[in-house]
Design a protein around this motif. Structure first.
Motif, PDB file in Angstrom:
ATOM      1  N   MET A   1       0.847  -1.184   0.000  1.00 31.53           N
ATOM      2  CA  MET A   1       0.000   0.000   0.000  1.00 31.53           C
ATOM      3  C   MET A   1       0.885   1.237   0.000  1.00 31.53           C
ATOM      4  O   MET A   1       1.836   1.328   0.757  1.00 31.53           O
ATOM      5  CB  MET A   1      -0.919  -0.037   1.214  1.00 31.53           C
ATOM      6  N   GLY A   2       0.581   2.213  -0.843  1.00 34.01           N
ATOM      7  CA  GLY A   2       1.389   3.419  -0.990  1.00 34.01           C
ATOM      8  C   GLY A   2       1.152   4.406   0.142  1.00 34.01           C
ATOM      9  O   GLY A   2       0.364   4.162   1.059  1.00 34.01           O
ATOM     10  N   PRO A   3       1.837   5.536   0.061  1.00 33.62           N
ATOM     11  CA  PRO A   3       1.679   6.549   1.103  1.00 33.62           C
ATOM     12  C   PRO A   3       0.284   7.156   1.078  1.00 33.62           C
ATOM     13  O   PRO A   3      -0.362   7.216   0.041  1.00 33.62           O
ATOM     14  CB  PRO A   3       2.728   7.591   0.747  1.00 33.62           C
ATOM     15  N   VAL A   4      -0.159   7.589   2.228  1.00 32.42           N
ATOM     16  CA  VAL A   4      -1.471   8.226   2.352  1.00 32.42           C
ATOM     17  C   VAL A   4      -1.274   9.725   2.158  1.00 32.42           C
ATOM     18  O   VAL A   4      -0.418  10.338   2.786  1.00 32.42           O
ATOM     19  CB  VAL A   4      -2.097   7.943   3.731  1.00 32.42           C
ATOM     20  N   HIS A   5      -2.035  10.304   1.253  1.00 30.91           N
ATOM     21  CA  HIS A   5      -1.945  11.737   0.999  1.00 30.91           C
ATOM     22  C   HIS A   5      -3.191  12.408   1.560  1.00 30.91           C
ATOM     23  O   HIS A   5      -4.301  11.973   1.309  1.00 30.91           O
ATOM     24  CB  HIS A   5      -1.858  12.022  -0.504  1.00 30.91           C
ATOM     25  N   SER A   6      -2.989  13.453   2.323  1.00 30.81           N
ATOM     26  CA  SER A   6      -4.138  14.196   2.836  1.00 30.81           C
ATOM     27  C   SER A   6      -3.950  15.672   2.509  1.00 30.81           C
ATOM     28  O   SER A   6      -2.835  16.179   2.442  1.00 30.81           O
ATOM     29  CB  SER A   6      -4.270  14.005   4.346  1.00 30.81           C
ATOM     30  N   ARG A   7      -5.053  16.319   2.283  1.00 33.27           N
ATOM     31  CA  ARG A   7      -5.017  17.741   1.948  1.00 33.27           C
ATOM     32  C   ARG A   7      -4.677  18.541   3.192  1.00 33.27           C
ATOM     33  O   ARG A   7      -4.937  18.126   4.303  1.00 33.27           O
ATOM     34  CB  ARG A   7      -6.370  18.180   1.415  1.00 33.27           C
ATOM     35  N   ILE A   8      -4.122  19.707   2.952  1.00 32.18           N
ATOM     36  CA  ILE A   8      -3.810  20.597   4.058  1.00 32.18           C
ATOM     37  C   ILE A   8      -5.127  21.153   4.592  1.00 32.18           C
ATOM     38  O   ILE A   8      -5.966  21.645   3.830  1.00 32.18           O
ATOM     39  CB  ILE A   8      -2.857  21.713   3.595  1.00 32.18           C
ATOM     40  N   SER A   9      -5.308  21.065   5.896  1.00 32.82           N
ATOM     41  CA  SER A   9      -6.564  21.487   6.519  1.00 32.82           C
ATOM     42  C   SER A   9      -6.619  23.006   6.660  1.00 32.82           C
ATOM     43  O   SER A   9      -5.604  23.710   6.541  1.00 32.82           O
ATOM     44  CB  SER A   9      -6.705  20.859   7.905  1.00 32.82           C
ATOM     45  N   GLU A  10      -7.787  23.507   6.922  1.00 34.28           N
ATOM     46  CA  GLU A  10      -7.982  24.934   7.152  1.00 34.28           C
ATOM     47  C   GLU A  10      -7.127  25.394   8.336  1.00 34.28           C
ATOM     48  O   GLU A  10      -6.514  26.461   8.291  1.00 34.28           O
ATOM     49  CB  GLU A  10      -9.461  25.229   7.408  1.00 34.28           C
ATOM     50  N   GLU A  11      -7.075  24.598   9.383  1.00 37.26           N
ATOM     51  CA  GLU A  11      -6.262  24.942  10.557  1.00 37.26           C
ATOM     52  C   GLU A  11      -4.778  25.034  10.181  1.00 37.26           C
ATOM     53  O   GLU A  11      -4.080  25.962  10.599  1.00 37.26           O
ATOM     54  CB  GLU A  11      -6.458  23.908  11.658  1.00 37.26           C
ATOM     55  N   GLU A  12      -4.307  24.087   9.372  1.00 38.34           N
ATOM     56  CA  GLU A  12      -2.913  24.118   8.928  1.00 38.34           C
ATOM     57  C   GLU A  12      -2.650  25.348   8.066  1.00 38.34           C
ATOM     58  O   GLU A  12      -1.591  25.979   8.174  1.00 38.34           O
ATOM     59  CB  GLU A  12      -2.568  22.847   8.159  1.00 38.34           C
ATOM     60  N   ARG A  13      -3.597  25.714   7.229  1.00 34.95           N
ATOM     61  CA  ARG A  13      -3.440  26.919   6.401  1.00 34.95           C
ATOM     62  C   ARG A  13      -3.314  28.161   7.274  1.00 34.95           C
ATOM     63  O   ARG A  13      -2.543  29.074   6.982  1.00 34.95           O
ATOM     64  CB  ARG A  13      -4.618  27.059   5.445  1.00 34.95           C
ATOM     65  N   GLN A  14      -4.097  28.220   8.341  1.00 40.07           N
ATOM     66  CA  GLN A  14      -4.021  29.358   9.254  1.00 40.07           C
ATOM     67  C   GLN A  14      -2.661  29.405   9.943  1.00 40.07           C
ATOM     68  O   GLN A  14      -2.080  30.482  10.098  1.00 40.07           O
ATOM     69  CB  GLN A  14      -5.146  29.284  10.279  1.00 40.07           C
ATOM     70  N   ILE A  15      -2.149  28.248  10.327  1.00 36.79           N
ATOM     71  CA  ILE A  15      -0.827  28.192  10.944  1.00 36.79           C
ATOM     72  C   ILE A  15       0.231  28.654   9.953  1.00 36.79           C
ATOM     73  O   ILE A  15       1.121  29.441  10.300  1.00 36.79           O
ATOM     74  CB  ILE A  15      -0.524  26.766  11.464  1.00 36.79           C
ATOM     75  N   ILE A  16       0.136  28.187   8.709  1.00 40.78           N
ATOM     76  CA  ILE A  16       1.088  28.604   7.681  1.00 40.78           C
ATOM     77  C   ILE A  16       1.029  30.118   7.514  1.00 40.78           C
ATOM     78  O   ILE A  16       2.063  30.791   7.465  1.00 40.78           O
ATOM     79  CB  ILE A  16       0.815  27.891   6.342  1.00 40.78           C
ATOM     80  N   GLN A  17      -0.170  30.665   7.459  1.00 42.59           N
ATOM     81  CA  GLN A  17      -0.338  32.114   7.298  1.00 42.59           C
ATOM     82  C   GLN A  17       0.356  32.865   8.431  1.00 42.59           C
ATOM     83  O   GLN A  17       1.108  33.813   8.192  1.00 42.59           O
ATOM     84  CB  GLN A  17      -1.818  32.472   7.276  1.00 42.59           C
ATOM     85  N   ILE A  18       0.123  32.447   9.650  1.00 40.51           N
ATOM     86  CA  ILE A  18       0.712  33.114  10.811  1.00 40.51           C
ATOM     87  C   ILE A  18       2.230  32.999  10.777  1.00 40.51           C
ATOM     88  O   ILE A  18       2.944  33.984  10.980  1.00 40.51           O
ATOM     89  CB  ILE A  18       0.143  32.513  12.114  1.00 40.51           C
ATOM     90  N   GLU A  19       2.716  31.799  10.507  1.00 37.46           N
ATOM     91  CA  GLU A  19       4.158  31.582  10.533  1.00 37.46           C
ATOM     92  C   GLU A  19       4.869  32.290   9.386  1.00 37.46           C
ATOM     93  O   GLU A  19       5.978  32.782   9.561  1.00 37.46           O
ATOM     94  CB  GLU A  19       4.473  30.087  10.534  1.00 37.46           C
TER      95      GLU A  19
END
Length: 76
Positions: A1-19
Motif C-alpha cells: 500500500m502506498g503513502p497516504v496523501h491528505s489535503r492541508i486542513s484549514e487549521e494548517e493553512r491558518q498556521i502557515i499564514q501566521i508563521e
C-alpha cells in the motif's frame, strides 16, 4: 500500500499564514505541521491570504504575471 496523501486542513493553512507572517522558514513550518517542506512551499506559492470575513482565512489570487489561477486539480 502506498503513502497516504491528505489535503492541508484549514487549521494548517491558518498556521502557515501566521508563521509566514512571522518570517518562519518553510522547513520549520513543515516540521511544526508534520508535513514535507515541499507541501508547505506549494501551499504558500498556491495561495495568498486575505480575510474577506471571519469565515475565510485565505483565497486563491491571480498569479503575479496576471494569469488566472487554474481550477483545483487542473494545471500547475
Amino acid at each position: 500500500m502506498g503513502p497516504v496523501h491528505s489535503r492541508i486542513s484549514e487549521e494548517e493553512r491558518q498556521i502557515i499564514q501566521i508563521e509566514v507572517g512571522n518570517a518562519t522558514t518553510v522547513r520549520r513550518i513543515a516540521v511544526m505541521l508534520g508535513r514535507s517542506a515541499s507541501n508547505v512551499s506549494r501551499e504558500i506559492k498556491r495561495n495568498t491570504w486575505f480575510a474577506l470575513n471571519q469565515n475565510e482565512s485565505y483565497r486563491p489570487s491571480a498569479r503575479p504575471n496576471g494569469a488566472p489561477v487554474c481550477p483545483a486539480g487542473h494545471g500547475a
